[in-house]
Write a protein that holds these residues in place. Structure first.
Motif, PDB file in Angstrom:
ATOM      1  N   HIS A 137      -4.355   6.617 -11.958  1.00 39.47           N
ATOM      2  CA  HIS A 137      -5.796   6.846 -11.890  1.00 39.47           C
ATOM      3  C   HIS A 137      -6.571   5.550 -12.154  1.00 39.47           C
ATOM      4  N   LYS A 138      -5.867   4.522 -12.632  1.00 34.48           N
ATOM      5  CA  LYS A 138      -6.521   3.231 -12.849  1.00 34.48           C
ATOM      6  C   LYS A 138      -6.913   2.556 -11.534  1.00 34.48           C
ATOM      7  N   ILE A 139      -6.372   3.024 -10.423  1.00 36.30           N
ATOM      8  CA  ILE A 139      -6.743   2.429  -9.132  1.00 36.30           C
ATOM      9  C   ILE A 139      -7.672   3.350  -8.353  1.00 36.30           C
ATOM     10  N   LYS A 140      -8.416   4.202  -9.079  1.00 34.39           N
ATOM     11  CA  LYS A 140      -9.291   5.165  -8.407  1.00 34.39           C
ATOM     12  C   LYS A 140     -10.467   4.490  -7.699  1.00 34.39           C
ATOM     13  N   GLU A 141     -10.863   3.286  -8.139  1.00 29.16           N
ATOM     14  CA  GLU A 141     -11.963   2.564  -7.485  1.00 29.16           C
ATOM     15  C   GLU A 141     -11.382   1.727  -6.351  1.00 29.16           C
ATOM     16  N   ALA A 166     -10.078  -5.441  -6.958  1.00 28.96           N
ATOM     17  CA  ALA A 166      -8.970  -6.296  -6.535  1.00 28.96           C
ATOM     18  C   ALA A 166      -7.631  -5.627  -6.848  1.00 28.96           C
ATOM     19  N   GLN A 167      -7.571  -4.950  -8.001  1.00 26.27           N
ATOM     20  CA  GLN A 167      -6.339  -4.273  -8.408  1.00 26.27           C
ATOM     21  C   GLN A 167      -5.959  -3.192  -7.409  1.00 26.27           C
ATOM     22  N   SER A 168      -6.939  -2.396  -6.992  1.00 26.67           N
ATOM     23  CA  SER A 168      -6.679  -1.322  -6.041  1.00 26.67           C
ATOM     24  C   SER A 168      -6.276  -1.868  -4.679  1.00 26.67           C
ATOM     25  N   LYS A 169      -6.982  -2.894  -4.224  1.00 26.63           N
ATOM     26  CA  LYS A 169      -6.665  -3.484  -2.919  1.00 26.63           C
ATOM     27  C   LYS A 169      -5.245  -4.033  -2.902  1.00 26.63           C
ATOM     28  N   ALA A 170      -4.842  -4.648  -4.014  1.00 27.88           N
ATOM     29  CA  ALA A 170      -3.478  -5.179  -4.101  1.00 27.88           C
ATOM     30  C   ALA A 170      -2.459  -4.045  -4.000  1.00 27.88           C
ATOM     31  N   MET A 171      -2.735  -2.933  -4.691  1.00 28.02           N
ATOM     32  CA  MET A 171      -1.812  -1.797  -4.633  1.00 28.02           C
ATOM     33  C   MET A 171      -1.762  -1.191  -3.227  1.00 28.02           C
ATOM     34  N   HIS A 172      -2.885  -1.211  -2.524  1.00 28.58           N
ATOM     35  CA  HIS A 172      -2.886  -0.730  -1.141  1.00 28.58           C
ATOM     36  C   HIS A 172      -1.974  -1.609  -0.284  1.00 28.58           C
ATOM     37  N   LEU A 227       3.499   7.870  -7.068  1.00 31.72           N
ATOM     38  CA  LEU A 227       2.269   7.713  -7.827  1.00 31.72           C
ATOM     39  C   LEU A 227       2.325   8.708  -8.986  1.00 31.72           C
ATOM     40  N   LEU A 228       2.213   8.207 -10.212  1.00 32.40           N
ATOM     41  CA  LEU A 228       2.304   9.056 -11.396  1.00 32.40           C
ATOM     42  C   LEU A 228       0.997   9.012 -12.175  1.00 32.40           C
ATOM     43  N   THR A 229       0.445  10.167 -12.461  1.00 33.00           N
ATOM     44  CA  THR A 229      -0.768  10.235 -13.273  1.00 33.00           C
ATOM     45  C   THR A 229      -0.932  11.660 -13.797  1.00 33.00           C
ATOM     46  N   GLY A 230      -1.520  11.759 -14.962  1.00 31.51           N
ATOM     47  CA  GLY A 230      -1.839  13.081 -15.509  1.00 31.51           C
ATOM     48  C   GLY A 230      -3.207  13.555 -15.080  1.00 31.51           C
ATOM     49  N   THR A 231      -4.007  12.645 -14.503  1.00 31.98           N
ATOM     50  CA  THR A 231      -5.383  12.984 -14.114  1.00 31.98           C
ATOM     51  C   THR A 231      -5.729  12.283 -12.802  1.00 31.98           C
ATOM     52  N   VAL A 232      -5.365  12.910 -11.683  1.00 33.76           N
ATOM     53  CA  VAL A 232      -5.695  12.331 -10.372  1.00 33.76           C
ATOM     54  C   VAL A 232      -7.206  12.176 -10.237  1.00 33.76           C
ATOM     55  N   ILE A 233      -7.943  13.202 -10.701  1.00 29.94           N
ATOM     56  CA  ILE A 233      -9.407  13.165 -10.659  1.00 29.94           C
ATOM     57  C   ILE A 233      -9.915  13.056 -12.092  1.00 29.94           C
ATOM     58  N   THR A 234     -10.475  11.905 -12.460  1.00 32.23           N
ATOM     59  CA  THR A 234     -10.999  11.727 -13.812  1.00 32.23           C
ATOM     60  C   THR A 234     -12.501  11.932 -13.873  1.00 32.23           C
ATOM     61  N   LYS A 255     -14.915  12.286 -10.348  1.00 35.90           N
ATOM     62  CA  LYS A 255     -15.305  13.013  -9.148  1.00 35.90           C
ATOM     63  C   LYS A 255     -14.149  13.032  -8.153  1.00 35.90           C
ATOM     64  N   GLU A 256     -14.254  13.907  -7.163  1.00 35.53           N
ATOM     65  CA  GLU A 256     -13.224  14.006  -6.135  1.00 35.53           C
ATOM     66  C   GLU A 256     -13.040  12.687  -5.390  1.00 35.53           C
ATOM     67  N   LEU A 257     -14.037  11.806  -5.478  1.00 39.04           N
ATOM     68  CA  LEU A 257     -13.923  10.477  -4.867  1.00 39.04           C
ATOM     69  C   LEU A 257     -12.718   9.710  -5.385  1.00 39.04           C
ATOM     70  N   ASP A 258     -12.309  10.008  -6.619  1.00 40.05           N
ATOM     71  CA  ASP A 258     -11.200   9.290  -7.252  1.00 40.05           C
ATOM     72  C   ASP A 258      -9.910   9.381  -6.439  1.00 40.05           C
ATOM     73  N   VAL A 259      -9.804  10.408  -5.628  1.00 39.46           N
ATOM     74  CA  VAL A 259      -8.559  10.671  -4.894  1.00 39.46           C
ATOM     75  C   VAL A 259      -8.292   9.616  -3.823  1.00 39.46           C
ATOM     76  N   PHE A 260      -9.335   9.135  -3.165  1.00 40.59           N
ATOM     77  CA  PHE A 260      -9.141   8.316  -1.963  1.00 40.59           C
ATOM     78  C   PHE A 260      -8.243   7.107  -2.201  1.00 40.59           C
ATOM     79  N   SER A 261      -8.576   6.286  -3.169  1.00 39.78           N
ATOM     80  CA  SER A 261      -7.844   5.035  -3.369  1.00 39.78           C
ATOM     81  C   SER A 261      -6.375   5.276  -3.714  1.00 39.78           C
ATOM     82  N   GLN A 262      -6.119   6.309  -4.529  1.00 38.14           N
ATOM     83  CA  GLN A 262      -4.737   6.604  -4.917  1.00 38.14           C
ATOM     84  C   GLN A 262      -3.914   7.052  -3.709  1.00 38.14           C
TER      85      GLN A 262
END
Length: 346
Positions: A19-23, A27-33, A44-51, A53-60
């Motif tokens: 969920h740390k790459i939800k934005e 740069a961190q998210s782009k690198a993971m992409h 992908l492991l997380t206890g909270t896919v949506i922390t 808003k539903e927007l959080d889902v896209f990047s993951q």
């Protein structure tokens, strides 16, 4: 380091606490992409896919499988959200798209609970109601009335409501910020309640974790421990030697209390030397709340866990705790209350 990792050309990449790459635009998210695009297998492991808003889902999902929600954040947003509010900058999920949204999410997801995979001790939760002093009560009522009145003269949005809620929460913790930005002490009710909890834990020779949100509260708690002559470790904003603080609490018998700032000490650390955690105040983030609780309730914990919540009677503390424990969107609840003609801060 991104170039080196791409050159390593891993077959499998596992993103933990994803969920740390939800934005999507960081740069961190782009690198993971980029890593995800190159790797043959991804987890992908997380206890909270949506922390939030539903927007959080896209990047993951962009990292995990770009076919599910596509490559473009804006195409994703425009499909599932209406842009509302002043300047049309607040995304609001289209509820009629929920079935499709969930079907796509679940198409490559697998959920397993702690209870299913770990043999963890039981949990007990205890709410300790704190009575504010008369002077603090009066200040609180004045601020509550002022906050509600001001909403009528501004846009009623989640951000606006939570900003006003913040000052009320600060006051229940014993401090009030003035117009110059200075924090002034107004109550010691919670500090006295915490003192009693700590005394009981020390008498039983038990270690204890105390979590708080605001800097003045953390300062009060540390001073209380110093006045009592109790050894403690602390992880808060500005503390650089986190690992050493955690090690001392876990291993040093003279280090009896761990003081943590919820946003700084709620992720990726183990505090199982204690089985009791006190929430002096609460963060509004459900993710931060759950992560903080998990610090003592994890593998290697042998005792049943006790969570104590210090709640100021007749204040927003009650509403915040209820929302977090029942996994309700606090901001949405407050905005909905206001639109129904109810004072959201009561």
């Amino acid at each position: 380091i991104e170039k080196e990792l791409l050159a390593f050309d891993a077959d499998l990449i596992i993103a933990d606490e994803a969920h740390k790459i939800k934005e999507a635009r960081t740069a961190q998210s782009k690198a993971m992409h980029h890593f995800g695009d190159k790797a043959r297998y991804k987890l992908l492991l997380t206890g909270t896919v949506i922390t939030n808003k539903e927007l959080d889902v896209f990047s993951q999902y962009r990292y995990l499988n770009r076919k599910v929600f596509g490559d473009s954040f804006y195409v994703f947003r425009n499909r599932y959200f209406d842009m509302v509010g002043y300047g049309n900058h607040i995304p609001r999920f289209r509820n009629y798209m929920l079935d499709e949204f969930l079907e796509k999410m679940h198409s490559i997801a697998y959920r397993v609970t702690k209870a299913e995979c770990l043999d963890l001790p039981d949990i007990t939760e205890e709410v300790r109601t704190v009575e504010l002093e008369d002077k603090a009560k009066k200040l609180y009522k004045e601020l509550e009335k002022e906050s509600y009145t001001e909403l009528a003269d501004s846009e009623v949005s989640a951000v606006n409501v939570l900003t006003k809620l913040l000052r009320l929460s600060q006051l229940t913790g014993g401090h009030l910020t003035d117009d110059e930005g200075d924090s002034n002490p107004v109550s010691t009710a919670k500090l006295k309640a915490l003192s009693d909890v700590i005394d009981s834990a020390m008498a039983e020779e038990k270690k204890i974790v105390v979590m708080a949100r605001f800097v003045p509260e953390l300062n009060d708690i540390q001073k209380l421990l110093e006045d009592k002559g109790i050894g403690y470790a602390v992880v808060r904003g500005g503390v650089k030697n986190r690992e050493e603080e955690i090690r001392r609490f876990q291993e040093d018998s003279d280090c009896r209390v761990f003081v943590g700032q919820i946003a700084a000490a709620g992720l990726g650390i183990t505090l199982t030397a204690a089985s009791t955690m006190v929430f002096y105040s609460l963060d509004y983030s459900m993710s931060n709340f759950e992560q903080a609780k998990a610090r003592i309730h994890r593998v290697s914990q042998t005792e049943n866990c006790l969570y104590i919540y210090l709640v100021a009677k007749g204040t927003v503390d009650v509403k915040v705790l209820r929302a977090l424990r029942h996994k309700v969107d606090l901001a949405k609840t407050l905005v909905d209350d206001y639109r129904k003609g109810i004072n959201p801060f009561k």
